[in-house]
Write an enzyme that holds these catalytic residues in place. Structure first.
Site: not given
Ligand code: BG6
Length: 481
Positions: A178-179, A241
């Site tokens: 989960d980045h 997230h």
């Molecule tokens: C991803 C989603 O996991 O996270 C995307 O699939 C989203 O739709 C993205 O744009 C948002 O990540 P960050 O790091 O730009 O907030």
């Protein structure tokens, strides 16, 4: 770090180009890759090793946060080999097995194998069981499986997927990415309170009014309509997230921390989220979809006009909720979460709002609640808002003080996560219990959406979302920050 093979499924895909290759390169520059590592890229297209290596080089030119050093590049690229691979064909696994072993022999690598699956969700269980059937994952050394989201599309599919993965990999061998857990400020939450007793002393039931977590984006659906139109904001951002941010905030910034003998676990929090029944979802949830509008001076189309989206789509591109946590640390303090595409700004933040003194208590005018803001992106900072008397008007004015490390050279989320996966540290990956309980909480809402029990509110692109979202807050008392 131990010598190993890094086998990347989906090496010709977008994530590999934008995030994984640049992350590997920056780790390499920092001396955080194992000295000996065999990186095998797998994709459907036919490609020579040289062609693949030049694609990797291209991606570094486009996406690496640090400039490419000509001197260091050849040794980095030399670690990469390519294998054309069709996940549905068993012969492909035999060829892969051979290549892994050849490189292990050439480089003197023990059979330590990390499998990174950046592939279509439908292929994850197939690849995993074929890794087992082909013997690739039944070797002498250690094995790890790193899987990208989405992890299932609802509670049932997530459980089925987990069941399949767990027949090949033990829970401690599975790293669910989960980045958001890789973002430095999110990782910071873990120790923030211990490092700052000052903050701990203000986090208590008497003083906190509510917590607001926002992840807003200016981008629309981009070229991902096929996936997104089925997923919606709820599966794309909320189940993973946002609920991870709730868990991180509530378990690492718990009020009454000193009185809590055992540390609060993330699973304690997700287990304590009060379920929202689908019939009552309309009282707690707002869902929305963007209409045409303007982002930073440029006109953009509405969601239904986006390429690949059905013009009668009822998919949600916005989601907001009021959440109650039935845990001693947070009982009675509401959490508000929201996320949306095509909003007025790109911003991810956690805001802790404190109770403010009543306006008329000492004839004081102009008071606003104190706020503690943890900014996660685009920049990282901690800000505090306090009231100061303005001598000119004799009224109070809110003023901000902001703390940041002033570091412009922050590692990206994927660097931190890849580094952890390489050294076998799964702290910042989602464990199965967290994922399962997140789906469990989300499931009635998915059903409410599917059964059309909630209105879909339209909002113009470039706005802060549907106006009706204010009704989730205590009417007249609170505002969204
Ligand atoms: C991803 C989603 O996991 O996270 C995307 O699939 C989203 O739709 C993205 O744009 C948002 O990540 P960050 O790091 O730009 O907030």
């Amino acid at each position: 770090m131990q010598k190993m093979s890094f086998v990347l499924f989906g090496a010709t895909g977008d994530l590999a180009q934008r995030k994984l290759f640049p992350a590997l390169y920056n780790l390499y520059l920092d001396g955080k890759l194992p000295d000996t590592i065999s990186i095998l890229g797998l994709g459907r297209a036919e490609r020579s090793d040289k062609e693949f290596q030049s694609k990797v080089e291209q991606s570094l030119g486009l996406y690496s946060r640090r400039p490419v050093h000509a001197a260091s590049l050849p040794a980095f690229l030399e670690k990469f080999r390519y294998c054309a691979f069709d996940a549905t064909n068993m012969d492909a696994y035999d060829r892969l097995h051979e290549l892994i072993e050849t490189r292990e022999d050439e480089l003197g690598i023990p059979q330590n194998r990390l499998f990174y699956l950046s592939v279509a969700p439908g292929l994850v269980d197939l690849i995993t069981s074929n890794l087992h059937a082909s013997g690739i994952s039944q070797q002498d050394g250690w094995k790890r499986l790193v899987v990208e989201k989405p992890f299932g599309t609802d509670l049932e599919t997530a459980r089925a997927l987990n069941h399949k993965l767990s027949t090949v990999f033990a829970e401690e061998e599975i790293y669910r990415v989960d980045h958001y857990l890789g973002k430095p400020m999110v990782q910071n939450l873990k120790t923030l309170i211990w490092a700052n007793p000052l903050l701990e002393s203000v986090l208590n039931h008497q003083q906190i009014s509510n917590v607001q977590i926002t992840a807003s984006e200016t981008v629309g659906v981009e070229d991902r309509a096929e996936y997104y139109d089925k997923a919606g904001a709820i599966r794309d951002m909320v189940q993973n997230h946002l609920l991870q941010l709730v868990m991180m905030t509530a378990s690492y910034l718990p009020v009454n921390l000193r009185k809590t003998t055992d540390p609060v676990q993330k699973t304690d929090i997700i287990e304590s989220l009060e379920p929202i029944m689908k019939e009552l979802a309309h009282q707690h949830i707002v869902r929305g979809q963007y209409e045409p509008g303007e982002i930073e001076g440029t006109s953009v189309v509405g969601y239904k006009e986006e390429a690949g989206v059905d013009d009668s789509s009822k998919n949600d591109t916005y989601f907001a909720a009021r959440i109650s946590i039935d845990h001693p640390s947070w009982r009675g303090i509401p959490f508000y979460i929201r996320t949306g595409k095509r909003m007025n700004e790109k911003s991810t933040q956690i805001v802790i709002e404190f109770e403010s003194p009543a306006e008329d208590s000492h004839g004081l005018q102009g008071l606003s609640p104190n706020l503690l803001v943890l900014e996660i992106s685009p920049n990282e900072s901690i800000s505090l808002r306090v009231n100061l008397k303005d001598p000119a008007s004799d009224r109070f004015k809110p003023v901000w003080t902001k703390f940041s490390t002033d570091s412009h050279d922050q590692p990206e989320a994927y660097e931190l996560l890849l580094h952890d996966a390489l050294r076998g540290n799964s702290t910042f990956f989602a464990d199965w219990k967290e994922v399962e309980l997140s789906w469990k909480w989300t499931q009635p809402l998915l059903e409410a959406f599917q059964e059309d029990l909630l209105p879909l509110h339209l909002y113009p692109a470039g706005s802060t979302g549907p106006a009706v979202v204010n009704e989730l807050l205590l009417p007249g008392k609170l505002e969204w920050w």
